[in-house]
Design a protein around this motif. Structure first.
Motif, PDB file in Angstrom:
ATOM      1  N   ILE A 273       0.719  -1.256  -0.136  1.00  0.00           N
ATOM      2  CA  ILE A 273      -0.018  -0.031  -0.023  1.00  0.00           C
ATOM      3  C   ILE A 273       0.883   1.310  -0.007  1.00  0.00           C
ATOM      4  CG2 ILE A 273      -1.772   1.316   1.238  1.00  0.00           C
ATOM      5  CD1 ILE A 273      -2.780  -1.471   2.384  1.00  0.00           C
ATOM      6  N   ASP A 274       0.761   2.032  -0.952  1.00  0.00           N
ATOM      7  CA  ASP A 274       1.495   3.353  -1.166  1.00  0.00           C
ATOM      8  C   ASP A 274       0.413   4.282  -1.381  1.00  0.00           C
ATOM      9  OD1 ASP A 274       0.864   2.806  -3.722  1.00  0.00           O
ATOM     10  OD2 ASP A 274       2.861   2.362  -4.365  1.00  0.00           O
ATOM     11  N   HIS A 275       1.082   5.437  -1.686  1.00  0.00           N
ATOM     12  CA  HIS A 275       0.407   6.738  -1.960  1.00  0.00           C
ATOM     13  C   HIS A 275      -0.602   6.639  -3.232  1.00  0.00           C
ATOM     14  CE1 HIS A 275       1.446   9.872   1.041  1.00  0.00           C
ATOM     15  NE2 HIS A 275       2.500   9.315   0.978  1.00  0.00           N
ATOM     16  N   LYS A 276       0.017   6.005  -4.137  1.00  0.00           N
ATOM     17  CA  LYS A 276      -0.882   5.739  -5.538  1.00  0.00           C
ATOM     18  C   LYS A 276      -1.917   4.946  -5.377  1.00  0.00           C
ATOM     19  CE  LYS A 276       0.104   4.401 -10.372  1.00  0.00           C
ATOM     20  NZ  LYS A 276       0.942   4.085 -11.397  1.00  0.00           N
ATOM     21  N   ILE A 277      -1.648   3.717  -4.393  1.00  0.00           N
ATOM     22  CA  ILE A 277      -2.966   2.806  -4.396  1.00  0.00           C
ATOM     23  C   ILE A 277      -3.928   3.647  -3.239  1.00  0.00           C
ATOM     24  CG2 ILE A 277      -3.490   1.004  -2.987  1.00  0.00           C
ATOM     25  CD1 ILE A 277      -2.139  -0.156  -5.258  1.00  0.00           C
ATOM     26  N   LEU A 278      -3.503   4.400  -2.289  1.00  0.00           N
ATOM     27  CA  LEU A 278      -4.581   4.996  -1.627  1.00  0.00           C
ATOM     28  C   LEU A 278      -5.446   6.195  -2.469  1.00  0.00           C
ATOM     29  CD1 LEU A 278      -2.657   5.648   1.830  1.00  0.00           C
ATOM     30  CD2 LEU A 278      -4.584   4.046   1.364  1.00  0.00           C
TER      31      LEU A 278
END
Length: 298
Positions: A273-278
């Protein structure tokens, strides 16, 4: 995969994408201090000796901030059991009932009777229902009555509210049991509306989460259970702040965000989970949901 618990690590190695997603969606209990404090208090009441004025608790918190999950967890730890002996007696130390949509004694009694697998007789008056409930409580050795969504009481007139609250007081006095009321912040006003009840209930609050060490520990504990091959570093300041902001500090929303983000991470093959996923999960914050409802006059 040192970021995972040994059990989760083994599961990740041996499971399919579908199994991982199913595992993600499975309800989890993540320990955190305030919930454990309340659980300990409930356990203390379960073991409390009978006295004329039994102690009671009001658990207050915002919608979707873990109240119902907490009492379900407590109930699961104190399920009904059979005491083996001459008659193999069934003991149910705790029962959990949802308050009726508005304060109505007959509806409340019917809900309790249904929970206890007792017949609900339409022609039976409220006094007769109460007598049966008192007899059943004594037979099953019920020690704690937990009433969820107690703020529903506010849907009735002041007179109906007083009558309903008097029912709770009478049950507590008659049975020498502790009553746990659970609800939103409005629940505090319900209990305070009855001076005789107000000084019988200790209020315990499930606060919204803040960006502190306790919150970071929650994220670390949660990440250790997520079936993702790569570490997400949820405690990293920008990630944790983003999750807190999106969720508005509500643990139910945090759970939803991490499930949706975990699913997207698995399906995309990124496995973290990273910023792009969120940024790409289908999620609407509680405040934005309210704005949509207001805009559509719902």
């Amino acid at each position: 995969m040192k970021h995972l618990t040994s059990k989760t690590r083994e599961f990740v190695v041996n499971s399919t994408v579908e199994e991982k997603i199913k595992h993600l969606r499975t309800q989890k209990w993540i320990r955190y201090p305030q919930a454990e404090k309340i659980m300990d208090k409930l356990q203390d009441l379960l073991e409390y000796p009978e006295v004329d004025r039994m102690p009671n608790i009001l658990i207050v918190g915002a919608t979707n901030n873990g109240k119902t999950a907490l009492i379900r967890r407590f109930f699961k730890k104190n399920n009904p059991y059979v005491r083996e002996g001459d008659y193999d007696i069934v003991v149910a130390p705790v029962i959990v009932v949802q308050a009726p949509p508005e304060p109505d004694g007959r509806s409340f009694y019917n809900k309790i009777l249904e929970l206890l697998n007792a017949p609900v007789i339409k022609s039976e008056n409220a006094d007769a229902k109460e007598r049966r409930i008192i007899a059943l409580f004594k037979k099953l050795e019920i020690k704690l009555l937990i009433i969820d969504e107690i703020h529903h009481v506010l849907a009735g007139s002041p007179t109906k509210q007083r009558v309903f609250l008097n029912i709770l007081k009478h049950l507590s006095n008659e049975l020498k049991i502790s009553i746990i009321c659970v609800g939103t912040n409005e629940a505090f006003n319900v209990i305070q509306s009855s001076p005789q009840l107000a000084n019988r209930f200790e209020t315990m609050i499930l606060d919204r989460w803040k960006n502190n060490q306790v919150f970071l520990q929650l994220l670390a504990n949660y990440e250790a259970l997520l079936p993702l091959e790569k570490p997400s570093f949820l405690t990293e300041s920008s990630i944790s702040a983003k999750i807190l902001s999106m969720s508005e500090g509500l643990i139910g929303e945090i759970n939803t965000i991490l499930i949706k983000a975990g699913e997207l991470a698995i399906k995309s093959g990124i496995n973290k989970i990273d910023h792009k996923i969120l940024d790409n999960i289908e999620y609407v914050s509680p405040e934005d949901r309210k704005k949509i409802l207001r805009r559509n006059n719902l």
